[in-house]
Design a protein around this motif. Structure first.
Motif, PDB file in Angstrom:
ATOM      1  N   UNK A   1     -11.727   1.682  -8.220  1.00  0.00           N
ATOM      2  CA  UNK A   1     -10.777   2.714  -7.776  1.00  0.00           C
ATOM      3  C   UNK A   1     -11.256   3.383  -6.492  1.00  0.00           C
TER       4      UNK A   1
ATOM      5  N   UNK B   1      -8.268   5.223  -4.694  1.00  0.00           N
ATOM      6  CA  UNK B   1      -7.597   6.014  -5.729  1.00  0.00           C
ATOM      7  C   UNK B   1      -8.522   7.097  -6.262  1.00  0.00           C
TER       8      UNK B   1
ATOM      9  N   UNK C   1     -12.076   9.360  -4.827  1.00  0.00           N
ATOM     10  CA  UNK C   1     -12.877   9.618  -3.632  1.00  0.00           C
ATOM     11  C   UNK C   1     -14.340   9.589  -4.029  1.00  0.00           C
TER      12      UNK C   1
ATOM     13  N   UNK D   1     -13.949   1.447   9.161  1.00  0.00           N
ATOM     14  CA  UNK D   1     -14.543   2.341   8.176  1.00  0.00           C
ATOM     15  C   UNK D   1     -13.410   2.931   7.351  1.00  0.00           C
TER      16      UNK D   1
ATOM     17  N   UNK E   1     -12.794   7.284   4.216  1.00  0.00           N
ATOM     18  CA  UNK E   1     -11.972   8.470   3.975  1.00  0.00           C
ATOM     19  C   UNK E   1     -10.488   8.205   4.139  1.00  0.00           C
ATOM     20  N   UNK E   2     -10.117   6.922   4.136  1.00  0.00           N
ATOM     21  CA  UNK E   2      -8.690   6.632   4.282  1.00  0.00           C
ATOM     22  C   UNK E   2      -7.988   6.757   2.940  1.00  0.00           C
ATOM     23  N   UNK E   3      -6.782   7.302   2.945  1.00  0.00           N
ATOM     24  CA  UNK E   3      -5.998   7.300   1.708  1.00  0.00           C
ATOM     25  C   UNK E   3      -5.572   5.871   1.393  1.00  0.00           C
ATOM     26  N   UNK E   4      -5.282   5.586   0.123  1.00  0.00           N
ATOM     27  CA  UNK E   4      -4.970   4.209  -0.288  1.00  0.00           C
ATOM     28  C   UNK E   4      -3.897   3.550   0.577  1.00  0.00           C
ATOM     29  N   UNK E   5      -2.914   4.331   0.998  1.00  0.00           N
ATOM     30  CA  UNK E   5      -1.811   3.712   1.731  1.00  0.00           C
ATOM     31  C   UNK E   5      -2.243   3.161   3.077  1.00  0.00           C
ATOM     32  N   UNK E   6      -3.364   3.678   3.605  1.00  0.00           N
ATOM     33  CA  UNK E   6      -3.806   3.182   4.908  1.00  0.00           C
ATOM     34  C   UNK E   6      -4.887   2.133   4.753  1.00  0.00           C
ATOM     35  N   UNK E   7      -5.189   1.745   3.524  1.00  0.00           N
ATOM     36  CA  UNK E   7      -6.143   0.662   3.317  1.00  0.00           C
ATOM     37  C   UNK E   7      -5.365  -0.637   3.143  1.00  0.00           C
TER      38      UNK E   7
ATOM     39  N   UNK F   1      -3.951  -0.972  11.071  1.00  0.00           N
ATOM     40  CA  UNK F   1      -3.856   0.442  11.415  1.00  0.00           C
ATOM     41  C   UNK F   1      -4.886   0.731  12.484  1.00  0.00           C
TER      42      UNK F   1
ATOM     43  N   UNK G   1      -9.174  11.416  11.010  1.00  0.00           N
ATOM     44  CA  UNK G   1      -9.285  10.811   9.682  1.00  0.00           C
ATOM     45  C   UNK G   1      -9.382  11.850   8.599  1.00  0.00           C
TER      46      UNK G   1
ATOM     47  N   UNK H   1      -6.097  13.519   7.933  1.00  0.00           N
ATOM     48  CA  UNK H   1      -5.107  12.691   7.246  1.00  0.00           C
ATOM     49  C   UNK H   1      -5.453  12.548   5.772  1.00  0.00           C
ATOM     50  N   UNK H   2      -6.750  12.497   5.480  1.00  0.00           N
ATOM     51  CA  UNK H   2      -7.153  12.349   4.085  1.00  0.00           C
ATOM     52  C   UNK H   2      -6.722  13.555   3.264  1.00  0.00           C
TER      53      UNK H   2
ATOM     54  N   UNK I   1      -2.439  14.890   2.709  1.00  0.00           N
ATOM     55  CA  UNK I   1      -1.462  14.387   1.760  1.00  0.00           C
ATOM     56  C   UNK I   1      -1.565  15.045   0.372  1.00  0.00           C
TER      57      UNK I   1
ATOM     58  N   UNK J   1       2.258   1.861  -6.047  1.00  0.00           N
ATOM     59  CA  UNK J   1       3.064   2.254  -4.893  1.00  0.00           C
ATOM     60  C   UNK J   1       2.198   2.445  -3.667  1.00  0.00           C
ATOM     61  N   UNK J   2       1.080   3.153  -3.833  1.00  0.00           N
ATOM     62  CA  UNK J   2       0.178   3.388  -2.701  1.00  0.00           C
ATOM     63  C   UNK J   2      -0.313   2.067  -2.134  1.00  0.00           C
ATOM     64  N   UNK J   3      -0.701   1.144  -3.037  1.00  0.00           N
ATOM     65  CA  UNK J   3      -1.241  -0.126  -2.553  1.00  0.00           C
ATOM     66  C   UNK J   3      -0.163  -0.926  -1.844  1.00  0.00           C
TER      67      UNK J   3
ATOM     68  N   UNK K   1       2.030   0.442   0.053  1.00  0.00           N
ATOM     69  CA  UNK K   1       2.383   1.264   1.219  1.00  0.00           C
ATOM     70  C   UNK K   1       3.639   2.097   0.990  1.00  0.00           C
ATOM     71  N   UNK K   2       3.956   2.372  -0.267  1.00  0.00           N
ATOM     72  CA  UNK K   2       5.128   3.204  -0.543  1.00  0.00           C
ATOM     73  C   UNK K   2       4.653   4.622  -0.816  1.00  0.00           C
TER      74      UNK K   2
END
Lengths: 355, 571
Positions: free
Chosen positions: A53, A58, A60, A72, A75-81, B8, B16, B19-20, B23, B467-469, B471-472
Motif C-alpha cells: 500500500x 495508499x 504514507x 521520485x 510523496x506522490x498521491x496514488x493518482x500521480x503514480x 507526469x 510536490x 500536491x500531496x 487533496x 479508482x485512484x490507481x 486515475x479517477x
C-alpha cells in the motif's frame, strides 16, 4: 496494437512505517528490476500488505524514499503514480459491465472512444473473456472476476502491477490454473509485478524473487531456490517448507554436537555454546538399523500421497524428527510404527542458525 | 502511445509537498464544514438553551434558582414522575406486543404476513396526534365505546398510554423484526437435535437471539414516549407530563426560562436512554458477524394459531384507531348527523392555516427530504469513504448522532433561543420555511446518518483505491460507483425524512410563523379550538400523503430492483 509494457524499476530506500508506537515496517531496502515478478511472502501481520500500500501511495511511509524509474514517487498521491492494482476482493464495480470496468481507467485519461474500444477488446482477448463483455461481475465465476480485475488493472499499461493476495479467494483448482496464467501474461507483457501472498507454494512457483518478511523486516530476498535451499534465518527455514530443528553446540568451526552425537557441517559456524541445527525432512537419510549415525524408532507415519512423512524418536533426544521417505524405500526398509531405524544427517544438507 | 499520456512531469519538491497534502486537505475541510453545520444546528442551540435555564427574565445569571423554583412548584413530583411512569408502562406494553407480533411473523407460517406487516407499521405514517383524536371518538364522553371505560376517563394517563402504544409500536416492531429475522436456523436445529422442548428452545434460543433487539426497542420506545408531545397534548387532559409542561410554560405563560428548565429535565432521561442504547448497539455489532443459515419455521398449525392469537388484538387496535380517524373525518357532525361528507375537509373555514398549512407542510417535507438526504449522504460519504483522521471522524459521528438524544420540543425551544437572538446574524431565518426545514433535518439526522453509513460501509473498501490507481478522482468514483450502489438506501432516507417532516409536531410547534403554518400543527390548533373532526380530517390528509409517498417510494424501489437485478444478483 502493441501489448508489451515497459516495466519500470522500483527502488525502496529505508522505508519505515509507524502506527503510533507500533513499528509496522523497519528499514525496508529493496530494488525490483524491470519486468521482474517479486513476491512479498510472510505470515499475517508481517507488514507485507502495508508495504504494498505504501508502494501504491495508499499509505504514507513514515520515513524513506521510493523511486520508480527516474521519478521520485515518495510523496506522490496514488493518482500521480504509475501502477495498476488487483485486490483480494477484486473490487470490481458491480454496477458496470465487464467492458465498462476495463474501460474505466482509459476514460480517466481521456483516451478517444475508438481507441478505448480496441484496447478493451485486446485485453478481453488476452484474458480470454471475449464472450463475456456485456455481463456484470456478479454474473461471472470467481476466476473470471479475477481476470477482469487483472485486465482492468493492466488497461492503462502501467509500468508496475500490484497484486494483493489475488488468488486467495479462489478454489484450489482455479488457483493452480490462474497461477500459471498470470505468470505467463506477466512475462509476455514484461510488466514489473509485485505480489503479496501468505501462500508459500504460490510465491515459490510464480516469483522470480521472493521477499520473505516477518515482524516488519525483510528476512531474506532471493530466488525461490535460494530461499528454500539456503534460508538466511531460522524464521525463513521454518516458514518455507518443513524443517527439523535440533539444539546443539559448536565444537569447532565445522563440527556441531547434538545430544551425544557430533555432526560435521559444510558452512563454517561461529563457535558458540548454543546454536540450532536444521535439516529438511526429505534430506534426512533413513537407513536399516546399524548402518547410520543415530538409532531411533518410528512413532507415526502419515501417508501424504507421493511420500510418507515419518516421525522418528531418536535415542536420547526429546524432540522428534520428521523424515520424508518415498513409499518404495519405506517398503524396502520395512517401515512401520514401532520399527527400529537408523538415520544419518548429510553434512551438505545441514543448516546452522544462532539459537 | 499509452505510456506517453501517462507520464507526469517531475515537480519541484515544494510543489510536490503541496500536491500531496492538498487533496486529503480538501476532504478534511469539507468534513470540518459538515461538523460546523451540525455544530450550528445542534450544539449551539442547545448551549443557548442551557444558558437560558440559568438566567432570569432579564438575562442575569441566577445559577440553579430556576430549577429550585420548578421544584417548589411541584413540577418534579407531577410532570417528571408522570412522564417517567407513563413512558415505562408504555414501553413494557409496546415491547411485549411487538415481540409477540415479531414472533408470530418470523416464527410461524401465518399467511399474508406481507399485508400484516404493512398494516402493523401504518401508524408510522400518521402524526402522533391522530391516535389521540381517534381515542376521543372511541372512548371519549361521546365515544362509541365509552361504556368500555367503566367510568374511567380517557383524558389522562390511560389515553396517553394507549395513544403512545399506537404510534410507537411500529418502531419497536421494526427493530425486533430485524433482530429476529437474522436468527440462525442451525441454532434451532441444534436445539431440536438436543431434544429441547419448544418452550425451552424459545427461552434458550429465540429470546437470547433477540435480546439486543429487545433492549434497543425498549430504549427507543421509552425515549419516543417521554419526548412525545402529540398524544398528551390531545388526550392528556389535566395530567401533566414534561412535554406538555414545556409547551405550557413557553406558549401559555411565556416563561421561557422555565421552559428551558423543563427541557433539561426532559433531556436527561433521553440522553441516558441514548447512551445506554449506543452501548448495547456496540455489543450487538460484534455478535452479528457470523454467517448463518436462514431459519424456516416448522409446519405446525397449533403454532400458527398461537401466532394469530398474539397478532390479532394489536392488529385490530391499530386498524380500529386508523379506521376511526378516517370515519370521524367523514362524519358530517358527530354524533348528531352521521351522514358521510367531505365538509370537515374544508380547512379554509377553520383556524390553523387551512389548506395553506397543508401546502406548507408538503413544501417543508419536500425541502427536508432533498436538503436532508443530500446533506446526510454527502457527510456520511466524507466520513466513510475519504481519508479522514480518526479524531475528525469521531467528532463528526458524535455530532451526527447527538440529535437522537435531543427531544423535538427541546430542539425547537433551543432554536428559538439561538436563532431568535437579536445578535445572531442568522436570525433572519426565524419564521421562514427554511428554519423549519433545517430544524427537521437536524431532528431526524441521526437515523438517516446511520442508514447512510451502513450502506456505505457495505461497499468494497477498495473502490476508491482502485479508482485512484485508474486515475479517477474520488468524485468520479462517487458519481459513477458509490451513488448508483447506494440508491436504495438513498430512497429509504428520503422517505424517512419526508414522512417524519410531514408528521412531526414537537420541534416545529415553536418555530412556525404566520406564513409558515404546518398541517401537523393545524391538527393541534383545530383540536385545541374544539374542531375535532377537521383535526381528524387533516391528520388523515397527512397520513394519506405519507402513504402516497410510501407507495411511490415502493414503486421506485421495485423499478430500481428490476433495472439493476442483473448486477445485484447475477441473474
Amino acid at each position: 496494437m502493441n501489448q508489451t509494457i515497459q516495466g519500470s524499476r522500483l527502488a525502496l530506500r529505508d522505508v519505515e512505517k509507524h502506527f503510533g508506537d507500533f513499528c509496522a515496517l523497519k528499514q525496508i531496502d529493496l530494488t525490483v528490476e524491470p519486468g521482474e515478478l517479486v513476491c512479498f511472502l510472510g505470515p499475517s501481520g508481517c507488514g507485507k500488505t502495508t508495504l504494498l500500500r505504501i508502494i501504491a501511495g495508499l499509505e504514507q511511509q513514515s520515513a524513506g524514499t521510493l523511486q520508480q524509474g527516474e521519478t521520485d514517487i515518495s510523496h506522490k498521491p496514488p493518482r500521480e503514480r504509475d501502477f495498476g492494482i488487483v485486490f483480494q476482493s477484486y473490487a470490481l464495480f458491480p454496477n458496470m459491465t465487464v467492458s465498462d470496468n476495463i474501460a474505466y481507467g482509459l476514460r480517466s485519461i481521456g483516451m478517444p472512444r475508438q481507441a478505448i474500444r480496441e484496447r478493451v477488446e485486446a485485453l478481453l482477448t488476452m484474458v480470454g473473456l471475449t464472450d463475456q463483455t456485456r455481463k456484470y461481475p456478479a454474473q461471472l465465476s470467481g476466476g473470471q472476476q479475477q481476470r477482469v480485475a487483472l485486465a482492468r488493472a493492466l488497461a492503462p499499461s502501467p509500468g508496475l502491477l500490484l497484486l494483493d493476495e489475488p488468488l486467495s479467494a479462489l478454489d484450489a483448482q482455479v488457483r493452480q490454473h490462474l497461477r500459471g496464467e498470470i505468470r505467463q501474461l506477466q512475462k509476455q507483457l514484461g510488466v514489473t509485478t509485485i505480489m503479496v501472498t501468505h501462500d508459500q507454494e504460490e510465491a515459490l512457483s510464480m516469483a522470480d524473487r521472493v521477499v520473505v518478511m516477518n515482524n516488519g523486516v525483510i528476512e531474506q530476498v532471493g530466488t525461490p531456490l535460494e530461499i528454500y535451499q539456503q534460508p538466511a534465518s531460522a524464521f525463513v527455514a521454518a516458514f518455507i517448507g518443513a524443517m527439523n530443528f535440533l539444539d546443539g553446540a559448536a565444537l569447532d568451526s565445522h563440527r556441531v554436537r547434538v545430544g551425544n552425537h557430533d555432526f560435521s557441517v559444510q558452512t563454517p559456524v561461529a563457535e558458540a555454546d548454543r546454536l540450532c541445527l536444521a535439516i529438511r525432512p526429505e534430506d534426512v537419510h533413513l537407513l536399516p538399523v546399524g548402518q547410520g549415525d543415530w538409532d531411533g524408532r518410528v512413532l507415526a507415519m502419515d501417508y501424504l500421497g507421493a511420500f510418507i512423512r515419518t516421525r522418528v524418536q531418536l535415542e536420547g533426544l526429546e524432540p522428534t524428527l520428521l523424515v520424508d521417505v518415498d513409499p518404495r524405500s519405506a517398503r524396502q526398509l520395512g517401515l512401520a510404527p514401532g520399527a527400529d531405524v537408523c538415520i544419518s544427517l548429510p553434512a551438505e544438507a545441514l543448516h546452522c542458525f544462532a539459537a | 502511445m499509452l505510456e506517453s499520456s501517462l507520464k507526469v512531469a517531475p515537480l519541484s519538491p515544494a510543489v510536490q509537498r503541496r500536491r500531496t497534502f492538498r487533496r486529503p486537505g480538501l476532504f478534511t475541510v469539507l468534513l470540518g464544514a459538515g461538523c460546523g453545520v451540525l455544530f450550528l444546528l445542534v450544539l449551539a442551540p442547545l448551549y443557548s438553551l442551557l444558558s437560558k435555564a440559568v438566567e432570569n427574565r432579564d438575562g442575569e445569571f441566577v445559577g440553579l434558582a430556576n430549577f429550585t423554583h420548578y421544584l417548589q412548584m411541584g413540577g418534579i413530583e407531577s410532570a417528571f414522575f408522570n412522564s417517567l411512569w407513563v413512558s415505562a408502562l408504555s414501553m413494557v406494553i409496546v415491547v411485549s406486543l411487538a415481540f409477540m407480533a415479531a414472533w408470530a411473523i418470523t416464527r410461524t407460517r401465518l399467511p399474508w404476513t406481507g399485508w400484516i406487516r404493512g398494516a402493523l407499521v401504518l401508524p408510522i405514517l400518521a402524526p402522533s396526534l391522530l391516535p389521540g383524536i381517534s381515542l376521543v371518538y372511541l372512548f371519549g364522553n361521546q365515544g362509541i365505546l365509552n361504556s368500555w371505560m367503566m367510568g374511567a376517563d380517557i383524558y389522562g394517563p390511560i389515553g396517553i398510554v394507549m395513544g403512545s402504544c399506537f404510534w410507537t409500536f411500529p418502531h419497536a416492531l421494526m427493530i425486533l423484526l430485524t433482530a429476529m429475522e437474522n436468527a440462525d436456523g442451525r441454532h434451532y436445529e441444534a436445539a431440536t437435535a438436543l431434544k429441547a422442548s419448544g418452550w425451552r428452545t424459545f427461552w434458550t434460543v429465540t429470546v437470547p437471539g433477540a435480546r439486543y433487539g429487545l433492549v434497543s426497542a425498549a430504549f427507543v420506545v421509552f425515549t419516543l414516549v417521554i419526548t412525545d408531545f402529540g398524544v398528551p397534548k390531545v388526550i392528556g387532559g389535566q395530567f401533566d407530563v414534561l412535554a406538555t409542561d414545556i409547551y405550557k410554560q413557553v406558549i401559555g405563560q411565556q416563561h421561557f426560562e422555565m421552559g428551558a428548565v423543563v427541557s433539561i429535565l426532559l433531556l436527561l432521561p433521553a440522553l441516558l436512554a441514548f447512551a445506554a442504547d449506543r452501548i448495547v448497539q456496540r455489543k450487538q455489532s460484534a455478535s452479528l458477524s457470523a454467517r448463518s443459515a436462514p431459519y424456516k419455521p416448522p409446519h405446525n398449525p397449533g403454532r400458527d394459531w398461537l401466532g394469530a392469537a398474539m397478532l390479532t388484538p394489536t392488529l385490530v387496535f391499530i386498524v380500529a384507531i386508523i379506521g376511526m380517524a378516517i370515519y370521524a373525518s367523514l362524519v358530517t357532525f358527530w354524533p348528531y348527523n352521521l351522514n358521510l361528507s367531505f365538509s370537515n375537509y374544508r380547512f379554509d373555514l377553520m383556524d390553523g392555516g387551512g389548506w395553506g398549512a397543508y401546502t406548507n407542510s408538503l413544501l417543508m417535507a419536500l425541502g427536508t427530504m432533498v436538503l436532508g438526504t443530500a446533506l446526510v449522504f454527502f457527510n456520511a460519504w466524507l466520513m466513510e469513504r475519504t481519508p479522514q483522521s480518526k479524531t475528525m471522524a469521531g467528532f463528526f459521528q458524535f455530532f451526527a448522532l447527538l440529535p437522537l438524544a435531543v427531544p423535538g420540543l427541546v430542539l425547537g425551544l433551543a432554536y428559538i433561543f439561538f436563532f431568535n437572538h437579536p445578535d445572531n446574524p442568522l436570525n433572519g431565518l426565524y419564521g421562514t420555511l427554511l428554519i423549519l426545514i433545517l430544524c427537521t433535518v437536524t431532528h431526524f439526522y441521526a437515523v438517516s446518518h446511520l442508514t447512510a453509513v451502513t450502506a456505505l460501509k457495505q461497499l468494497d473498501k477498495e473502490f476508491e483505491a482502485v479508482g485512484e490507481s485508474l486515475k479517477a478522482s474520488r468524485w468520479r468514483v462517487l458519481f459513477t460507483v458509490t451513488l448508483p450502489l447506494c440508491l436504495p438506501a438513498i430512497l429509504d432516507v428520503a422517505l424517512y425524512l419526508f414522512v417524519n417532516a410531514m408528521t412531526t409536531v414537537s420541534a416545529v410547534v415553536f418555530l412556525y410563523g404566520p406564513h409558515t403554518q404546518l398541517a401537523s400543527v393545524a391538527v393541534m390548533s383545530m383540536d385545541e379550538a374544539g374542531d375535532i373532526a377537521p383535526a381528524a380530517a387533516m391528520a388523515v390528509m397527512i397520513m394519506l400523503t405519507c402513504a402516497g409517498a410510501k407507495l411511490l417510494q415502493g414503486a421506485l424501489r421495485a423499478w430500481l430492483d428490476r433495472a439493476t437485478r442483473a448486477w445485484r444478483r447475477g441473474a
